[in-house]
Design a protein around this motif. Structure first.
Motif, PDB file in Angstrom:
ATOM      1  N   ARG A 211     -15.371  60.495  45.088  1.00  0.00           N
ATOM      2  CA  ARG A 211     -14.097  60.353  44.414  1.00  0.00           C
ATOM      3  C   ARG A 211     -13.237  59.639  44.944  1.00  0.00           C
ATOM      4  N   VAL A 212     -13.131  59.170  45.650  1.00  0.00           N
ATOM      5  CA  VAL A 212     -11.997  58.072  46.001  1.00  0.00           C
ATOM      6  C   VAL A 212     -12.096  56.971  44.895  1.00  0.00           C
ATOM      7  N   ILE A 213     -13.874  56.332  44.618  1.00  0.00           N
ATOM      8  CA  ILE A 213     -13.531  55.895  43.707  1.00  0.00           C
ATOM      9  C   ILE A 213     -12.975  56.064  42.236  1.00  0.00           C
ATOM     10  N   GLN A 214     -12.954  57.265  42.079  1.00  0.00           N
ATOM     11  CA  GLN A 214     -12.800  58.111  41.147  1.00  0.00           C
ATOM     12  C   GLN A 214     -10.981  58.134  40.471  1.00  0.00           C
ATOM     13  N   ASP A 215     -10.330  58.128  41.790  1.00  0.00           N
ATOM     14  CA  ASP A 215      -9.220  58.364  41.753  1.00  0.00           C
ATOM     15  C   ASP A 215      -8.460  56.688  41.426  1.00  0.00           C
ATOM     16  N   LEU A 216      -9.435  55.970  42.010  1.00  0.00           N
ATOM     17  CA  LEU A 216      -8.670  54.341  42.013  1.00  0.00           C
ATOM     18  C   LEU A 216      -9.070  54.058  40.311  1.00  0.00           C
ATOM     19  N   GLY A 217     -10.470  54.015  39.928  1.00  0.00           N
ATOM     20  CA  GLY A 217     -10.429  54.271  38.643  1.00  0.00           C
ATOM     21  C   GLY A 217      -9.671  54.835  37.565  1.00  0.00           C
ATOM     22  N   ALA A 218      -9.059  55.276  37.952  1.00  0.00           N
ATOM     23  CA  ALA A 218      -7.923  57.018  37.453  1.00  0.00           C
ATOM     24  C   ALA A 218      -7.141  55.483  37.128  1.00  0.00           C
ATOM     25  N   GLY A 219      -6.950  54.704  38.370  1.00  0.00           N
ATOM     26  CA  GLY A 219      -5.316  53.548  37.992  1.00  0.00           C
ATOM     27  C   GLY A 219      -5.566  53.076  37.052  1.00  0.00           C
TER      28      GLY A 219
ATOM     29  N   ARG B  13     -17.138  54.690  32.311  1.00  0.00           N
ATOM     30  CA  ARG B  13     -16.063  55.401  32.049  1.00  0.00           C
ATOM     31  C   ARG B  13     -14.619  55.708  33.452  1.00  0.00           C
ATOM     32  N   ASP B  14     -15.874  55.760  33.940  1.00  0.00           N
ATOM     33  CA  ASP B  14     -14.642  56.227  34.879  1.00  0.00           C
ATOM     34  C   ASP B  14     -14.525  54.763  35.838  1.00  0.00           C
ATOM     35  N   LEU B  15     -15.596  53.861  35.594  1.00  0.00           N
ATOM     36  CA  LEU B  15     -15.412  53.006  37.096  1.00  0.00           C
ATOM     37  C   LEU B  15     -14.821  50.969  36.381  1.00  0.00           C
ATOM     38  N   PRO B  16     -14.060  50.894  35.187  1.00  0.00           N
ATOM     39  CA  PRO B  16     -13.661  50.137  34.610  1.00  0.00           C
ATOM     40  C   PRO B  16     -13.146  49.101  35.147  1.00  0.00           C
ATOM     41  N   PRO B  17     -14.523  47.568  35.030  1.00  0.00           N
ATOM     42  CA  PRO B  17     -14.038  46.793  36.440  1.00  0.00           C
ATOM     43  C   PRO B  17     -13.152  46.518  36.234  1.00  0.00           C
ATOM     44  N   VAL B  18     -12.743  45.069  37.756  1.00  0.00           N
ATOM     45  CA  VAL B  18     -11.678  44.749  37.961  1.00  0.00           C
ATOM     46  C   VAL B  18     -12.076  43.094  37.779  1.00  0.00           C
TER      47      VAL B  18
END
Length: 325
Positions: free
Chosen positions: A34-42, A92-97
């Motif tokens: 869930r934390v990586i989901q939240d990071l993905g939102a950022g 879609r939750d996790l756009p790469p950086v």
């Protein structure tokens, strides 16, 4: 949201956003998925505002989180949470950086628990229970610690770690076997004494520039106090939180996830850090291969507390690296 690099990086032309997860201030129920989901939102937030280049700065435990995020962003393969429930993650939750910058980088919470859990605990329901033969804070054992004691200590650490993990799995299965509607599916428990790594006291083990003790306490007495403190690393956790964060079943190990990524990596190693060590740096460097650049920040403590000149050094190196991506 405060971080010692935000203002210095901004002064060097790097736009920064501090981000917390939905679990801010309480890791009891935290699920890394869930934390990586939240990071993905950022990351989404920045993309929507036109930022083309995004770099994750992972400090301390955030380093393993950043690596976990990017590994899943590049190749999402998690379908279920460690407890078996659907993860509900989508690409879609996790756009790469475009890059990862890691500072004072721990290898991950499961590695910390394995290396720091106190093997002298004899009763999981009694925080005062102790086997003196395995108590690293008993001066009769050192420091310095003998090879025989360290081998016995590490074997007992692993045994306690595995016993706890087995109990968690069995307890969760028992809860979920209940048929009555509304029955409990999770519960919290206490993990006593999670601050017992011989490297805190014996500077000859995994030697760097650190002083005796830990970043949270002054010397051996401070380290022992942290070990017994009511609120420290992993002290209170749910069964599902244990599986996701602290267990050998956790997917959030830093170096193994970093090895699955393809982006450039900057590693800032603080050489007087009392909780990351040369072996920690070696694990990250091996995982990053020719994509990773290491900068040794000589004399740096874990948070660069009281070391403004070293903060400037890290900000200079990081800003230069980001601008060159």
């Amino acid at each position: 949201m405060g971080h010692y690099l935000i203002a210095p990086l901004a002064e060097r032309g790097i736009a920064c956003m501090g981000l917390n997860s939905r679990y801010a201030g309480n890791d009891t129920l935290l699920l890394m998925e869930r934390v990586i989901q939240d990071l993905g939102a950022g990351v989404h937030y920045l993309r929507e505002r036109g930022y083309e280049k995004v770099v994750l700065i992972g400090n301390s435990g955030g380093a393993a989180l950043a690596a976990f995020y990017q590994a899943q962003a590049e190749c999402l393969d998690i379908e279920h949470l460690p407890d078996g429930d659907p993860a509900g993650l989508s690409p879609r939750d996790l756009p790469p950086v475009q890059g990862l910058a890691l500072c004072a980088a721990h290898e991950g919470r499961s590695t910390l628990m394995r290396n720091w859990i106190d093997p002298s605990v004899t009763d999981e329901h009694d925080g005062l229970s102790c086997d003196p033969a395995l108590d690293m804070y008993d001066v009769r054992h050192g420091p310095p610690f003998s090879h025989a004691f360290l081998e016995r200590f590490r074997n007992a650490q692993q045994a306690r770690y595995e016993r706890l993990d087995q109990w968690v799995g069995e307890r969760l299965a028992l809860l979920r076997a209940q048929a009555a509607p509304g029955s409990a599916r999770d519960e919290v428990f206490v993990v006593h004494r999670t601050h017992a790594d011989p490297r805190f006291l014996d500077l000859s083990i995994d030697a760097n520039d650190r002083a005796v003790g830990s970043v949270w306490g002054a010397g051996a007495v401070g380290a022992r106090a942290v070990n017994h403190a009511a609120s420290q690393m992993g002290r209170i956790t749910s069964l599902t939180g244990w599986l996701s964060q602290w267990s050998p079943r956790s997917r959030a190990d830093g170096p193994s996830n970093l090895a699955r990524t393809s982006v450039p990596v900057l590693l800032c190693t603080y050489t007087a850090d009392s909780s990351t060590f040369p072996s920690t740096r070696a694990a990250w460097l091996a995982a990053g291969g020719n994509r990773i650049r290491n900068v040794d920040v000589v004399g740096g403590n874990h948070y660069l507390a009281g070391q403004p000149e070293l903060v400037r050094q890290v900000a200079d190196a990081m800003a230069k690296w980001i601008l060159e991506l």
